[in-house]
Design a protein around this motif. Structure first.
Motif, mmCIF file in Angstrom:
data_model
loop_
_atom_site.group_PDB
_atom_site.id
_atom_site.type_symbol
_atom_site.label_atom_id
_atom_site.label_comp_id
_atom_site.label_asym_id
_atom_site.label_seq_id
_atom_site.Cartn_x
_atom_site.Cartn_y
_atom_site.Cartn_z
ATOM 1 N N THR A 194 16.188 13.372 -16.346
ATOM 2 C CA THR A 194 15.773 12.392 -15.348
ATOM 3 C C THR A 194 14.395 11.862 -15.699
ATOM 4 N N VAL A 195 14.257 10.564 -15.650
ATOM 5 C CA VAL A 195 12.966 9.910 -15.858
ATOM 6 C C VAL A 195 12.566 9.254 -14.546
ATOM 7 N N TYR A 196 11.339 9.490 -14.145
ATOM 8 C CA TYR A 196 10.831 8.985 -12.880
ATOM 9 C C TYR A 196 9.845 7.842 -13.102
ATOM 10 N N LEU A 197 9.781 6.986 -12.109
ATOM 11 C CA LEU A 197 8.718 5.989 -12.045
ATOM 12 C C LEU A 197 8.083 6.117 -10.670
ATOM 13 N N ARG A 198 6.921 6.724 -10.633
ATOM 14 C CA ARG A 198 6.196 6.874 -9.375
ATOM 15 C C ARG A 198 5.308 5.660 -9.163
ATOM 16 N N MET A 199 5.503 5.018 -8.040
ATOM 17 C CA MET A 199 4.803 3.766 -7.768
ATOM 18 C C MET A 199 3.915 3.939 -6.534
ATOM 19 N N GLY A 240 0.788 -1.215 0.000
ATOM 20 C CA GLY A 240 0.000 0.000 0.000
ATOM 21 C C GLY A 240 0.819 1.264 0.000
ATOM 22 N N GLY A 241 2.109 1.124 0.216
ATOM 23 C CA GLY A 241 2.986 2.285 0.251
ATOM 24 C C GLY A 241 3.390 2.766 -1.125
ATOM 25 N N SER A 242 4.252 3.784 -1.140
ATOM 26 C CA SER A 242 4.673 4.423 -2.388
ATOM 27 C C SER A 242 6.177 4.611 -2.419
ATOM 28 N N LEU A 243 6.733 4.587 -3.614
ATOM 29 C CA LEU A 243 8.128 4.910 -3.856
ATOM 30 C C LEU A 243 8.227 5.604 -5.198
ATOM 31 N N THR A 244 9.244 6.447 -5.343
ATOM 32 C CA THR A 244 9.524 7.051 -6.641
ATOM 33 C C THR A 244 10.960 6.725 -7.029
ATOM 34 N N LEU A 245 11.117 6.071 -8.160
ATOM 35 C CA LEU A 245 12.431 5.738 -8.689
ATOM 36 C C LEU A 245 12.858 6.816 -9.676
ATOM 37 N N SER A 246 14.161 7.060 -9.729
ATOM 38 C CA SER A 246 14.719 8.028 -10.668
ATOM 39 C C SER A 246 15.764 7.362 -11.540
#
Length: 127
Positions: free
Chosen positions: A78-83, A15-21
């Motif tokens: 920079t390309v992000y992946l917001r999860m 249920g949590g979130s992370l953002t990868l760069s």
């Protein structure tokens, strides 16, 4: 020549979130399709999401659609992946990759077409 560097991985609860760069100054040229891939324990590498060189189009795997968002920052390097709403099944090493070539209407294209890869960042989601 790109040297992609990923960051932002970590351990979260379901249920949590992370953002990868994914960063490299060469990405700002606007010439590259950038993709995020992942490889879970005992699994094959699979594509997660891809972004067109302009940043205007994106594709997502069905397993992450509606939960993950790929985007590019204003400088383009920079390309992000917001999860969001992470699930234990999202546990994997996440890699960004880049290729030159047309952005296709679905998927990312064959993994072998991506010439540049980062070393990956680990995401662990506990239940």
């Amino acid at each position: 020549q790109l040297q992609l560097v990923e960051s932002g991985g970590g351990s979260v609860q379901a249920g949590g979130s992370l953002t990868l760069s994914c960063t490299d100054s060469g990405l700002s040229s606007g010439a590259y399709v950038v993709g995020w891939f992942r490889q879970g324990p005992g699994k094959e590498r699979e594509w997660v999401s891809c972004l067109s060189p302009s940043g205007g189009s994106a594709n997502y795997a069905d397993s992450v659609k509606g939960r993950f968002t790929i985007s590019r920052d204003n400088y383009g390097d920079t390309v992000y992946l917001r999860m969001r709403n992470l699930e234990p099944e999202d546990t994997a090493f996440y890699y960004c990759a880049a290729r030159i070539g047309p952005f296709i209407q679905s998927g990312c294209g064959a993994t072998a077409t991506f010439a540049w890869w980062g070393r990956g960042t680990q995401v662990a989601v506990s239940s």
